[in-house]
Scaffold this motif. Structure first.
Motif, PDB file in Angstrom:
ATOM      1  N   MET A   1      29.998  64.758  22.154  1.00  0.00           N
ATOM      2  CA  MET A   1      31.038  63.801  21.842  1.00  0.00           C
ATOM      3  C   MET A   1      31.611  63.285  23.153  1.00  0.00           C
ATOM      4  SD  MET A   1      34.582  64.621  19.969  1.00  0.00           S
ATOM      5  CE  MET A   1      35.002  63.496  18.725  1.00  0.00           C
ATOM      6  N   ARG A   2      31.861  62.002  23.179  1.00  0.00           N
ATOM      7  CA  ARG A   2      32.415  61.396  24.385  1.00  0.00           C
ATOM      8  C   ARG A   2      33.415  60.322  23.994  1.00  0.00           C
ATOM      9  NH1 ARG A   2      29.682  60.300  29.828  1.00  0.00           N
ATOM     10  NH2 ARG A   2      31.200  58.938  30.782  1.00  0.00           N
ATOM     11  N   LEU A   3      34.589  60.377  24.591  1.00  0.00           N
ATOM     12  CA  LEU A   3      35.596  59.363  24.347  1.00  0.00           C
ATOM     13  C   LEU A   3      35.337  58.178  25.274  1.00  0.00           C
ATOM     14  CD1 LEU A   3      38.702  61.681  24.090  1.00  0.00           C
ATOM     15  CD2 LEU A   3      37.507  60.542  22.222  1.00  0.00           C
ATOM     16  N   THR A   4      35.781  57.017  24.873  1.00  0.00           N
ATOM     17  CA  THR A   4      35.560  55.828  25.684  1.00  0.00           C
ATOM     18  C   THR A   4      36.528  55.787  26.864  1.00  0.00           C
ATOM     19  OG1 THR A   4      37.132  54.480  24.452  1.00  0.00           O
ATOM     20  CG2 THR A   4      34.861  54.523  23.627  1.00  0.00           C
ATOM     21  N   SER A   5      36.185  54.968  27.840  1.00  0.00           N
ATOM     22  CA  SER A   5      37.095  54.782  28.975  1.00  0.00           C
ATOM     23  C   SER A   5      38.379  54.099  28.493  1.00  0.00           C
ATOM     24  CB  SER A   5      36.428  53.984  30.091  1.00  0.00           C
ATOM     25  OG  SER A   5      36.005  52.728  29.632  1.00  0.00           O
ATOM     26  N   PHE A   6      38.305  53.336  27.400  1.00  0.00           N
ATOM     27  CA  PHE A   6      39.502  52.696  26.860  1.00  0.00           C
ATOM     28  C   PHE A   6      40.539  53.748  26.475  1.00  0.00           C
ATOM     29  CE2 PHE A   6      42.207  50.464  23.884  1.00  0.00           C
ATOM     30  CZ  PHE A   6      42.295  49.192  24.417  1.00  0.00           C
ATOM     31  N   PHE A   7      40.100  54.812  25.815  1.00  0.00           N
ATOM     32  CA  PHE A   7      41.037  55.873  25.431  1.00  0.00           C
ATOM     33  C   PHE A   7      41.536  56.618  26.666  1.00  0.00           C
ATOM     34  CE2 PHE A   7      42.044  60.188  23.723  1.00  0.00           C
ATOM     35  CZ  PHE A   7      43.154  59.810  22.987  1.00  0.00           C
ATOM     36  N   ASP A   8      40.671  56.848  27.623  1.00  0.00           N
ATOM     37  CA  ASP A   8      41.061  57.483  28.877  1.00  0.00           C
ATOM     38  C   ASP A   8      42.160  56.659  29.559  1.00  0.00           C
ATOM     39  OD1 ASP A   8      41.145  58.975  31.264  1.00  0.00           O
ATOM     40  OD2 ASP A   8      39.335  58.038  32.066  1.00  0.00           O
ATOM     41  N   TYR A   9      41.943  55.354  29.677  1.00  0.00           N
ATOM     42  CA  TYR A   9      42.932  54.481  30.308  1.00  0.00           C
ATOM     43  C   TYR A   9      44.213  54.418  29.483  1.00  0.00           C
ATOM     44  CZ  TYR A   9      39.044  52.805  33.219  1.00  0.00           C
ATOM     45  OH  TYR A   9      37.991  52.703  34.084  1.00  0.00           O
ATOM     46  N   THR A  10      44.067  54.504  28.168  1.00  0.00           N
ATOM     47  CA  THR A  10      45.234  54.530  27.283  1.00  0.00           C
ATOM     48  C   THR A  10      46.135  55.711  27.628  1.00  0.00           C
ATOM     49  OG1 THR A  10      44.111  53.414  25.464  1.00  0.00           O
ATOM     50  CG2 THR A  10      45.946  54.847  24.875  1.00  0.00           C
ATOM     51  N   LEU A  11      45.534  56.883  27.726  1.00  0.00           N
ATOM     52  CA  LEU A  11      46.326  58.075  28.046  1.00  0.00           C
ATOM     53  C   LEU A  11      46.925  57.985  29.445  1.00  0.00           C
ATOM     54  CD1 LEU A  11      44.158  60.891  26.451  1.00  0.00           C
ATOM     55  CD2 LEU A  11      46.250  59.843  25.564  1.00  0.00           C
ATOM     56  N   ARG A  12      46.166  57.482  30.383  1.00  0.00           N
ATOM     57  CA  ARG A  12      46.675  57.344  31.754  1.00  0.00           C
ATOM     58  C   ARG A  12      47.890  56.416  31.807  1.00  0.00           C
ATOM     59  NH1 ARG A  12      41.841  57.066  36.127  1.00  0.00           N
ATOM     60  NH2 ARG A  12      40.229  58.180  34.991  1.00  0.00           N
ATOM     61  N   LEU A  13      47.786  55.277  31.117  1.00  0.00           N
ATOM     62  CA  LEU A  13      48.888  54.322  31.124  1.00  0.00           C
ATOM     63  C   LEU A  13      50.127  54.915  30.458  1.00  0.00           C
ATOM     64  CD1 LEU A  13      49.995  51.535  31.778  1.00  0.00           C
ATOM     65  CD2 LEU A  13      48.916  50.687  29.684  1.00  0.00           C
ATOM     66  N   ALA A  18      55.488  57.305  30.882  1.00  0.00           N
ATOM     67  CA  ALA A  18      56.379  58.421  30.544  1.00  0.00           C
ATOM     68  C   ALA A  18      56.949  59.062  31.799  1.00  0.00           C
ATOM     69  CB  ALA A  18      55.623  59.460  29.717  1.00  0.00           C
ATOM     70  N   THR A  19      56.145  59.174  32.828  1.00  0.00           N
ATOM     71  CA  THR A  19      56.602  59.766  34.082  1.00  0.00           C
ATOM     72  C   THR A  19      57.666  58.897  34.747  1.00  0.00           C
ATOM     73  OG1 THR A  19      54.491  60.873  34.420  1.00  0.00           O
ATOM     74  CG2 THR A  19      55.839  60.537  36.365  1.00  0.00           C
ATOM     75  N   HIS A  20      57.577  57.603  34.554  1.00  0.00           N
ATOM     76  CA  HIS A  20      58.506  56.660  35.180  1.00  0.00           C
ATOM     77  C   HIS A  20      59.399  56.013  34.121  1.00  0.00           C
ATOM     78  CE1 HIS A  20      55.297  57.265  38.058  1.00  0.00           C
ATOM     79  NE2 HIS A  20      56.209  57.016  38.977  1.00  0.00           N
ATOM     80  N   SER A  21      59.936  56.825  33.249  1.00  0.00           N
ATOM     81  CA  SER A  21      60.742  56.317  32.134  1.00  0.00           C
ATOM     82  C   SER A  21      62.073  55.709  32.589  1.00  0.00           C
ATOM     83  CB  SER A  21      60.999  57.432  31.124  1.00  0.00           C
ATOM     84  OG  SER A  21      61.715  58.489  31.744  1.00  0.00           O
ATOM     85  N   ALA A 127      54.748  63.985  25.513  1.00  0.00           N
ATOM     86  CA  ALA A 127      55.683  64.830  26.269  1.00  0.00           C
ATOM     87  C   ALA A 127      54.968  66.009  26.924  1.00  0.00           C
ATOM     88  CB  ALA A 127      56.800  65.329  25.354  1.00  0.00           C
ATOM     89  N   ASP A 128      53.884  66.475  26.318  1.00  0.00           N
ATOM     90  CA  ASP A 128      53.120  67.588  26.888  1.00  0.00           C
ATOM     91  C   ASP A 128      52.321  67.185  28.123  1.00  0.00           C
ATOM     92  OD1 ASP A 128      53.824  69.508  24.844  1.00  0.00           O
ATOM     93  OD2 ASP A 128      52.439  68.450  23.505  1.00  0.00           O
ATOM     94  N   LEU A 129      52.186  65.879  28.358  1.00  0.00           N
ATOM     95  CA  LEU A 129      51.341  65.390  29.451  1.00  0.00           C
ATOM     96  C   LEU A 129      52.116  64.839  30.643  1.00  0.00           C
ATOM     97  CD1 LEU A 129      48.733  63.347  27.348  1.00  0.00           C
ATOM     98  CD2 LEU A 129      48.701  65.782  27.908  1.00  0.00           C
ATOM     99  N   ILE A 130      53.430  64.794  30.531  1.00  0.00           N
ATOM    100  CA  ILE A 130      54.234  64.155  31.583  1.00  0.00           C
ATOM    101  C   ILE A 130      54.128  64.919  32.898  1.00  0.00           C
ATOM    102  CG2 ILE A 130      56.568  63.500  32.307  1.00  0.00           C
ATOM    103  CD1 ILE A 130      57.219  63.014  29.372  1.00  0.00           C
ATOM    104  N   LEU A 131      53.867  64.161  33.939  1.00  0.00           N
ATOM    105  CA  LEU A 131      53.781  64.702  35.292  1.00  0.00           C
ATOM    106  C   LEU A 131      55.031  64.294  36.057  1.00  0.00           C
ATOM    107  CD1 LEU A 131      50.088  63.644  35.996  1.00  0.00           C
ATOM    108  CD2 LEU A 131      50.892  65.907  35.314  1.00  0.00           C
ATOM    109  N   SER A 132      55.150  64.770  37.265  1.00  0.00           N
ATOM    110  CA  SER A 132      56.241  64.302  38.117  1.00  0.00           C
ATOM    111  C   SER A 132      55.679  63.178  38.992  1.00  0.00           C
ATOM    112  CB  SER A 132      56.787  65.438  38.978  1.00  0.00           C
ATOM    113  OG  SER A 132      55.887  65.727  40.021  1.00  0.00           O
ATOM    114  N   PRO A 133      56.537  62.293  39.489  1.00  0.00           N
ATOM    115  CA  PRO A 133      56.045  61.206  40.348  1.00  0.00           C
ATOM    116  C   PRO A 133      55.237  61.708  41.544  1.00  0.00           C
ATOM    117  CG  PRO A 133      58.282  60.745  39.658  1.00  0.00           C
ATOM    118  CD  PRO A 133      57.959  62.151  39.200  1.00  0.00           C
ATOM    119  N   LYS A 134      55.571  62.888  42.071  1.00  0.00           N
ATOM    120  CA  LYS A 134      54.829  63.395  43.238  1.00  0.00           C
ATOM    121  C   LYS A 134      53.375  63.715  42.867  1.00  0.00           C
ATOM    122  CE  LYS A 134      56.425  68.185  43.002  1.00  0.00           C
ATOM    123  NZ  LYS A 134      55.400  68.984  42.516  1.00  0.00           N
TER     124      LYS A 134
END
Length: 142
Positions: A1-13, A18-21, A127-134
């Motif tokens: 199974m492989r997710l598309t780059s569209f979904f990958d970019y979706t999560l990244r965006l 969320a990190t820069h709320s 919320a489980d994926l939020i990183l810090s700006p650093k």
């Protein structure tokens, strides 16, 4: 199974927003941080805006922000909103031409596996994926 780059970019965006709320983010800066295509990211942003996950502010000082709180954005829901044709095998698609579809015993285990995959993603929110700006290599504001 492989997710598309569209979904990958979706999560990244979504993670970046969320990190820069505390401010609006732009496609340009997000593409630069991740080293991905601005054009692809624009398509992702449009889809997320239409699906109600992002809000877009137009104009010179515009940008993007989350339209919902991160703890209200289930990853499984995002998957369903951005990957509408999630056919693991041909017999799951509308263009099924497999001659053994009516008697195939593979469909049930694959449907179960897909349901388990989605159920797992539904246990997690943005919320489980939020990183810090650093974590993005961005120095703290002075």
């Amino acid at each position: 199974m492989r997710l598309t780059s569209f979904f990958d970019y979706t999560l990244r965006l979504l993670m970046y927003a969320a990190t820069h709320s505390d401010r609006l983010i732009t496609i340009e800066e997000t593409a630069g941080v991740y080293g991905i295509s601005r054009t692809h990211l624009m398509k992702v942003a449009n889809q997320l805006t239409r699906a109600g996950y992002l809000k877009a502010v137009r104009g010179r000082s515009g940008g993007l922000a989350l339209a919902k709180r991160p703890n209200r954005i289930k990853l499984g829901d995002v998957l369903c909103a951005t990957e509408p044709d999630f056919a693991l095998v041909e017999c799951f698609s509308a263009n099924n031409h497999c001659p053994i579809s009516s008697s195939c015993r593979l469909r049930a285990p694959l449907r179960e596996a897909l349901a388990a995959f989605t159920a797992t993603l539904d246990r997690y929110t943005l919320a489980d994926l939020i990183l810090s700006p650093k974590d993005f290599g961005i120095p703290p504001a002075a």
